[in-house]
Enzyme design. Structure first.
Site, PDB file in Angstrom:
ATOM      1  N   LYS A  36      -8.393   7.761 -35.025  1.00 17.82           N
ATOM      2  CA  LYS A  36      -7.618   9.167 -34.337  1.00 17.82           C
ATOM      3  C   LYS A  36      -8.194   9.308 -33.196  1.00 17.82           C
ATOM      4  CE  LYS A  36     -10.795  12.005 -36.869  1.00 17.82           C
ATOM      5  NZ  LYS A  36     -11.302  12.608 -38.155  1.00 17.82           N
ATOM      6  N   TYR A 270     -27.881  24.334  -8.786  1.00 20.95           N
ATOM      7  CA  TYR A 270     -27.391  25.587  -8.582  1.00 20.95           C
ATOM      8  C   TYR A 270     -28.349  26.722  -9.400  1.00 20.95           C
ATOM      9  CZ  TYR A 270     -22.744  24.018  -7.193  1.00 20.95           C
ATOM     10  OH  TYR A 270     -21.855  23.404  -6.557  1.00 20.95           O
TER      11      TYR A 270
END
Ligand SMILES: *Cc1c(COP(=O)(O)O)cnc(C)c1O
Length: 377
Positions: A36, A270
């Site tokens: 899957k 950041y």
């Protein structure tokens, strides 16, 4: 995924996949590999021929559409859809492509019964029972109703009967073990009742962890997923040795864009959440959360560069991550930094990456596997 915006190199080692299949096949009697979600991010189109060549004659996909795609690619064996026929057009694909849907609701069963009548032939299904996961499936208490529905819909052929274990990978937790054993008892009861009513089918309960750990739960078919792709479902438990020979199939590298020196007091990335306390060397690696590399790895994760470990400094950005290469003086722009895999003592295992990620190996496999992949072996 659309091409060209990232520099990630996802490598899939098909020889490792073959090795894992053979290893699991020594535990299980007949495997139904779970492919899957594009084979857990490894690429169904390239994975299925390897499994088929190893003898897998039935595969489990997620959606019915994924099963139809697998059929178009030429897989001639059994295809089981774990999510079942639910989207518009799914029932037509079930009929035309020979996909066996999981069925866990009465109305689905009746609807497929009507389909069988319209077509004038039998529709094979996999009956799904919920034995303790509280997800999909009939409850064991629904058995009388299920038997009635099957009697009223003779076109529905019970090919498989399935249930899914909720905690097979926690053998050291007595309450989880008790849950697994109770699930197995309920499943045995379901199979006994259905067989007594004359239905003939293959039963399937075991996932990767139960294949390794619980031969008594193997039934006719076993459903390996994560272990096929080389993560050990028993990692960190007292039984980890059972999966000790599994080999990771996926490795993921990204190039170093720049190498730079940091002065004491310099903040990185950041928010400046990392500040150098001493002179350091850092490499900027071309991977970020846009590539599926979780921002949750900020300040926690590590990569493998030149066979050694480089810790993430500060925040993971959209397409870049800064790592500490103070101990890797030979690192240069263009070198591969491995987020998963790599060489030598610094190699990053799926379990380690998952730990830093705050997840399980399944999630990084699926997300990193969305980037362009190359194949070897
Ligand atoms: C995903 C899945 C599996 C495979 O589980 P692993 O832990 O990856 O081995 C088996 N059965 C069902 C129903 C699944 O959804």
């Amino acid at each position: 995924m659309s091409i060209g915006y990232n520099l990630l190199r996802v490598r899939i080692d098909l020889a490792a996949l073959r090795h894992n299949y053979r290893l699991l096949n020594r535990y299980g009697s007949r495997l139904m590999p779970v492919v899957k979600a594009d084979a857990y991010g490894h690429g169904l189109q390239r994975v299925f021929p390897v499994l088929a060549a190893e003898g897998a004659d039935i595969l489990a996909v997620g959606s019915v559409a994924e099963g139809a795609q697998l059929r178009q690619w030429g897989f001639g064996g059994g295809i089981v859809s774990l999510l079942g026929a639910v989207a518009p057009g799914d029932e037509e694909l079930v009929a035309s492509q020979g996909v066996i849907p999981f069925v866990g609701r009465g109305e689905q069963l009746a609807s497929l019964g009507a389909l069988a009548r319209r077509m004038g032939r039998q529709v094979p299904v996999a009956l799904k029972f919920d034995t303790g996961m509280s997800r999909l499936g009939f409850a064991p208490a629904d058995l009388p109703e299920v038997l009635e529905l099957l009697a009223a819909n003779p076109g529905v052929k019970v090919a498989l009967v399935a249930s899914h274990l909720a905690a097979a990978d926690e053998p050291d937790m007595p309450d989880k073990v008790a849950t697994v054993l109770a699930q197995a008892d309920r499943f045995d009861h379901v199979c006994t009742v259905l067989r007594a009513a004359g239905h003939e089918f293959d039963a399937t309960l075991a996932n990767s962890a139960a294949i390794l750990l619980r031969p008594e739960m193997h039934h006719e078919l076993q459903r390996p997923g994560i272990a096929l792709y080389g993560a050990n479902p028993l990692h960190g438990t007292s039984r980890a040795a059972l999966g000790g020979e599994l080999r990771p199939v996926m490795s993921v590298g990204a190039p170093v864009l720049e190498v730079r020196e940091l002065e004491p007091g310099q903040g990185v990335s950041y928010g400046g959440t990392f500040v150098a306390e001493r002179p350091m060397s850092a490499a900027v690696v071309a991977v970020g959360y846009a590539d599926g590399y979780s921002r949750g790895l900020s300040g926690r994760g590590q990569m493998c560069l030149h066979g050694r470990r480089a810790a993430i400094l500060g925040r993971v950005c959209m397409q870049m991550t800064v790592v500490d290469i103070s101990d890797i003086p030979d690192a240069r722009p263009g070198d591969d930094a491995w987020l998963l895999g790599g060489e030598g003592a610094g190699r990053v295992s799926p379990e380690e990456l998952a730990l830093w990620w705050g997840s399980i190996p399944y999630e990084p496999f699926c997300l990193l596997g969305l980037s362009p992949r190359s194949y070897e072996g």
